[in-house]
Motif scaffolding. Structure first.
Motif, PDB file in Angstrom:
ATOM      1  N   LYS A 279       9.551  18.175  -1.079  1.00 32.26           N
ATOM      2  CA  LYS A 279      10.506  19.035  -1.769  1.00 32.26           C
ATOM      3  C   LYS A 279      10.493  20.401  -1.107  1.00 32.26           C
ATOM      4  O   LYS A 279       9.437  20.911  -0.756  1.00 32.26           O
ATOM      5  CB  LYS A 279      10.130  19.196  -3.251  1.00 32.26           C
ATOM      6  CG  LYS A 279      10.015  17.905  -4.038  1.00 32.26           C
ATOM      7  CD  LYS A 279       9.542  18.202  -5.459  1.00 32.26           C
ATOM      8  CE  LYS A 279       9.295  16.942  -6.259  1.00 32.26           C
ATOM      9  NZ  LYS A 279       8.785  17.223  -7.613  1.00 32.26           N
TER      10      LYS A 279
ATOM     11  N   TYR B  22      19.151  12.729  -1.388  1.00 29.13           N
ATOM     12  CA  TYR B  22      20.416  13.103  -2.032  1.00 29.13           C
ATOM     13  C   TYR B  22      21.104  11.891  -2.651  1.00 29.13           C
ATOM     14  O   TYR B  22      21.768  12.007  -3.687  1.00 29.13           O
ATOM     15  CB  TYR B  22      21.323  13.793  -1.019  1.00 29.13           C
ATOM     16  CG  TYR B  22      20.882  15.194  -0.706  1.00 29.13           C
ATOM     17  CD1 TYR B  22      21.045  16.218  -1.631  1.00 29.13           C
ATOM     18  CD2 TYR B  22      20.272  15.496   0.508  1.00 29.13           C
ATOM     19  CE1 TYR B  22      20.612  17.513  -1.356  1.00 29.13           C
ATOM     20  CE2 TYR B  22      19.846  16.783   0.793  1.00 29.13           C
ATOM     21  CZ  TYR B  22      20.015  17.785  -0.141  1.00 29.13           C
ATOM     22  OH  TYR B  22      19.584  19.059   0.119  1.00 29.13           O
TER      23      TYR B  22
ATOM     24  N   ARG C 230      19.541  11.366  -5.990  1.00 31.41           N
ATOM     25  CA  ARG C 230      20.039  12.359  -6.942  1.00 31.41           C
ATOM     26  C   ARG C 230      21.436  11.987  -7.423  1.00 31.41           C
ATOM     27  O   ARG C 230      21.747  12.103  -8.618  1.00 31.41           O
ATOM     28  CB  ARG C 230      20.037  13.729  -6.279  1.00 31.41           C
ATOM     29  CG  ARG C 230      20.426  14.868  -7.193  1.00 31.41           C
ATOM     30  CD  ARG C 230      20.307  16.183  -6.443  1.00 31.41           C
ATOM     31  NE  ARG C 230      20.654  17.320  -7.283  1.00 31.41           N
ATOM     32  CZ  ARG C 230      20.648  18.584  -6.856  1.00 31.41           C
ATOM     33  NH1 ARG C 230      20.309  18.845  -5.615  1.00 31.41           N
ATOM     34  NH2 ARG C 230      20.971  19.563  -7.670  1.00 31.41           N
TER      35      ARG C 230
ATOM     36  N   THR D 119      15.091   8.902  -9.488  1.00 36.88           N
ATOM     37  CA  THR D 119      13.963   9.730  -9.090  1.00 36.88           C
ATOM     38  C   THR D 119      13.149   9.048  -7.993  1.00 36.88           C
ATOM     39  O   THR D 119      13.286   7.852  -7.732  1.00 36.88           O
ATOM     40  CB  THR D 119      13.045  10.007 -10.291  1.00 36.88           C
ATOM     41  OG1 THR D 119      12.575   8.747 -10.810  1.00 36.88           O
ATOM     42  CG2 THR D 119      13.780  10.766 -11.377  1.00 36.88           C
TER      43      THR D 119
END
Length: 742
Positions: free
Chosen positions: A276, A353, A356, A361
């Motif tokens: 992240k 992405y 998302r 998750t």
């Protein structure tokens, strides 16, 4: 204090306050602009947080001695090997390079070793090549380093779950036959495929995805012979990545059960492999953005989050989205020992992405030991899809549009409006069918039923006694053996030249002549008598009217219909109406009908949601051609609105919750199209799951309505397509069919 603690304390102090020689080296590195901070952090993820704050200091104090690279084009060990005049005991390689070697044009990397790989085209897989029937799970191994096969074979032999094995092998003249023989000796049923040395492990995996080879599996495990020669700890890292997803067999089974039970989990990776933060971008942001636009998703550069290392378990909807990108070998860079900035590296980040966009998750191994099993989603009691019978020629269309015209003519003529726009949208499994062939309808019904659709709501075109497009359903009545559950929806719009039923030259008008209600009701009696005609409550046949507000006297017409059916012995009919987005000239009381049907996008699009058009101008992250005068709105915003309290407050009672896989009528309207940007299987899955939780409990009889089964010219399609295969159907089946036992 123990010696280990003192050593760490001294290292931290040196990091914060380097010595004089280290400071001079640091000044030279900074002045050169050759140290790539993002690259260094992204390729060395296990650095202590303090070291990550000061990556140049970490490099000169520790990283160089460990063999780490300060940028993709410099290897300290290769610099010393390629420049034997330098004394490795006295020279600090990168310092020498920035002060002397750059100007002297010295070699910074080892020459690329030609392993005599055989240039091959990308393989083309056929269904006959694939396991039949498939196991529940698949494992995909990419072999570049053939000598590592025994390590992978041992890992796989220890596992206790059943799986189909796919092995992609970079072909080398002297080795490939031997390694293929070894693979088949260990796993006789393995699918072994020669692949070119291009796109690392990513292109071979994408090739399997694009061929539909991995679509049948509940989840797929992806492995590759990762050595990461730019990292001193490459072998240790690989073993950590694999042990996190295929370690102890009992723990793997436990975690696999939990991963499957969590409908919101997209990836399972080893601990520490969910990266992240923007520091992990490297040189990959622009390529990642372009990849995501192929599936109408935007990559927010400030929200990078992805499964790192390319070794993971992955759910099928993610692979469906990858298929939708329609990647080819031409999209991948020629192999040149790159360590960053290629399509393969961008794809690694794009996967985050995609997760998302699907509302899913990324889980690390230890997360699976802690999470609780989620609550089961509510399941619809009945699922209906609107069905278009337009796909066959009729005399009227021959006159209006040209000989032999069917809906397919519009579909195939559609053209993309922007790069990545998914047009033309073309069918795959069922092909360009002709609905005069009832066997096609049988195949459609079988496919629908297998994925959770219980019935088709077939459009019925009746104009004051004149019928059009009646052949498919009339032919069905003559074939009682065909299992095709259906009911009818009177599509009572006037036919117009611009296809929207609201404007343009009238081709076939609805006049609503006196007594039309009784005449329409009479014409429907033979269909109601068919045993396949749906009676959801077990007694009443169901009938739907598309635009009740267009009728000159809605209440009077409905009364005529109901009385006619009683007089003809049909009895009571469960009568419904579509909730249209534009109020007609003759308002209808909400209680006139037994139920209403929500039909996205009708009623869900508001001016403020336009990405292009209306009062908003262009809020898309790219330009549209100057001749485009249509509307573009956001699919995800629309789906969110469908569960919003303000929107729900304006719906009538007894309404069936509706959903659409997409909307894009470019095929009919060209540059005047209305388009739901961001429609894809992942976004559909997200909407469907939200709808089940938020709307199903209050939906009429717990039902769900899908718009539509086969509106190809409006890209509102559940049928398999070239872009996404049968992904929409499998997403629906995940929610609308009984759960499979583990």
């Amino acid at each position: 204090m123990d010696d280990r603690f003192l050593s760490r304390l001294r290292a931290a102090a040196r990091m914060l306050v380097p010595g004089a020689d280290d400071r001079a080296y640091l000044r030279a590195v900074r002045g050169s602009n050759l140290f790539d901070r993002q690259f260094y952090r992204s390729t060395n993820p296990r650095m202590h947080w303090l070291s990550s704050l000061f990556p140049e200091r970490h490099y000169i104090l520790r990283g160089e001695a460990m063999g780490l690279r300060p940028n993709p084009e410099f290897s300290p060990a290769a610099y010393l090997r390629g420049n034997p005049d330098l004394d490795p005991r006295a020279v600090r390689p990168f310092r020498h390079y920035v002060t002397h070697g750059l100007a002297e044009g010295r070699q910074t990397l080892d020459p690329v070793v030609d392993r005599n790989h055989i240039p091959l085209p990308a393989p083309r897989l056929r269904p006959i090549d694939l396991p039949q029937p498939p196991a529940r799970f698949a494992v995909v191994v990419h072999l570049y380093y053939h000598e590592m096969w025994p390590e992978f074979a041992e890992i796989l032999r220890r596992q206790t779950f059943d799986f189909d094995l796919f092995v992609t092998v970079v072909r080398f003249a002297e080795e490939t036959d031997d390694v293929q023989a070894a693979i088949r000796a260990d796993f006789p049923a393995a699918v072994v495929i020669d692949v070119p040395n291009q796109g690392r492990d990513i292109l071979p995996f994408v090739t399997l995805v694009n061929a539909g080879a991995l679509a049948p599996y509940a989840t797929v495990c992806k492995l590759h012979t990762k050595r990461s020669p730019h990292r001193q700890d490459g072998d240790i890292w690989r073993r950590h990545l694999i042990d996190g997803i295929l370690g102890d067999p009992d723990r793997v089974r436990h975690r696999l059960d939990r991963f499957l039970a969590d409908g919101d989990a997209a990836f399972w990776v080893a601990d520490g492999q969910h990266y992240k933060g923007t520091e992990w971008w490297g040189s990959n942001a622009a390529r990642t953005e372009n990849l995501m636009r192929r599936i109408e998703c935007e990559a927010d550069p400030s929200a990078l989050s992805f499964p790192a290392g390319s070794i993971y378990w992955v759910k099928p909807v993610i692979l469906d989205m990858v298929r939708g990108m329609a990647l080819t070998p031409g999209d991948f860079d020629p192999e040149d020992s790159q360590v960053d900035g290629t399509t393969a590296h961008a794809m690694e980040r794009a996967l985050g992405y995609i997760s998302r966009a699907c509302g899913m998750t990324i889980l690390q191994a230890s997360d699976l030991d802690r999470i609780r099993p989620p609550h089961a989603l509510p399941r619809p009691r009945l699922v209906t899809a609107f069905y278009l019978p337009q796909f066959h020629p009729v005399p009227q269309n021959d006159v209006w549009w040209g000989p032999g015209f069917t809906e397919w003519h519009n579909v195939t003529r559609a053209r993309a409006i922007w790069p990545g726009h998914g047009q033309p949208a073309l069918p795959s499994d069922l092909g360009f069918y002709d609905l005069r062939l009832t066997d096609t309808m049988a195949a459609q019904a079988k496919l629908a039923r297998a994925h959770g659709i219980d019935a088709f709501c077939v459009y019925h075109y009746w104009f004051d006694g004149a019928r059009i497009l009646e052949a498919p359903i009339d032919n069905l009545l003559a074939r009682p053996e065909v299992d095709f559950p259906f009911y009818l929806c009177w599509a009572n719009e006037s036919w117009r030249r611009n296809w929207d039923g609201l404007s343009g030259d009238v081709l076939m008008p609805q006049s609503y002549a006196p007594g039309f209600g009784a005449a329409l009701a009479e014409s429907l009696v033979p269909y109601f008598a068919d045993p396949r005609y749906l009676r959801p409550d077990g007694t009443r046949p169901r009938f739907v009217i598309y635009r009740p507000e267009d009728m000159t006297d809605p209440a009077g017409a409905v009364a005529q219909m109901r009385q006619t059916w009683r007089d003809r012995g049909v009895g009571e009919v469960e009568l419904g109406a579509v909730r249209f987005h534009i109020e007609g000239e003759h308002p209808v009381a909400a209680d006139l009908f037994d139920f209403w049907v929500e039909m996205p996008p009708h009623g869900l699009v508001r001016d403020g949601q336009f990405l292009w058009g209306g009062r908003d101008g262009n809020r898309l992250p790219f330009d549209l051609p100057g001749n485009f005068d249509g509307l573009v709105y956001d699919y995800t915003t629309l789906s969110t609105r469908s569960t919003d309290a303000e929107y729900l407050a304006h719906l009538p009672a007894r309404i069936i919750a509706g959903i659409m896989p997409g909307w894009d009528n470019t095929a009919r309207r060209g540059p005047s199209a209305h388009i739901a940007y961001g429609a894809n299987p992942g976004a559909f899955r997200r909407w469907l799951r939200d709808l089940c939780v938020e709307r199903l409990p209050e939906s009429y009889r717990g039902e769900l309505f899908v718009n539509a089964w086969n509106e190809w010219a409006e890209k509102a399609v559940m049928e398999p397509s070239e872009q996404y295969g049968d992904a929409y159907l499998r997403v629906l089946a995940e929610v609308c069919t009984p759960a499979e036992d583990g």
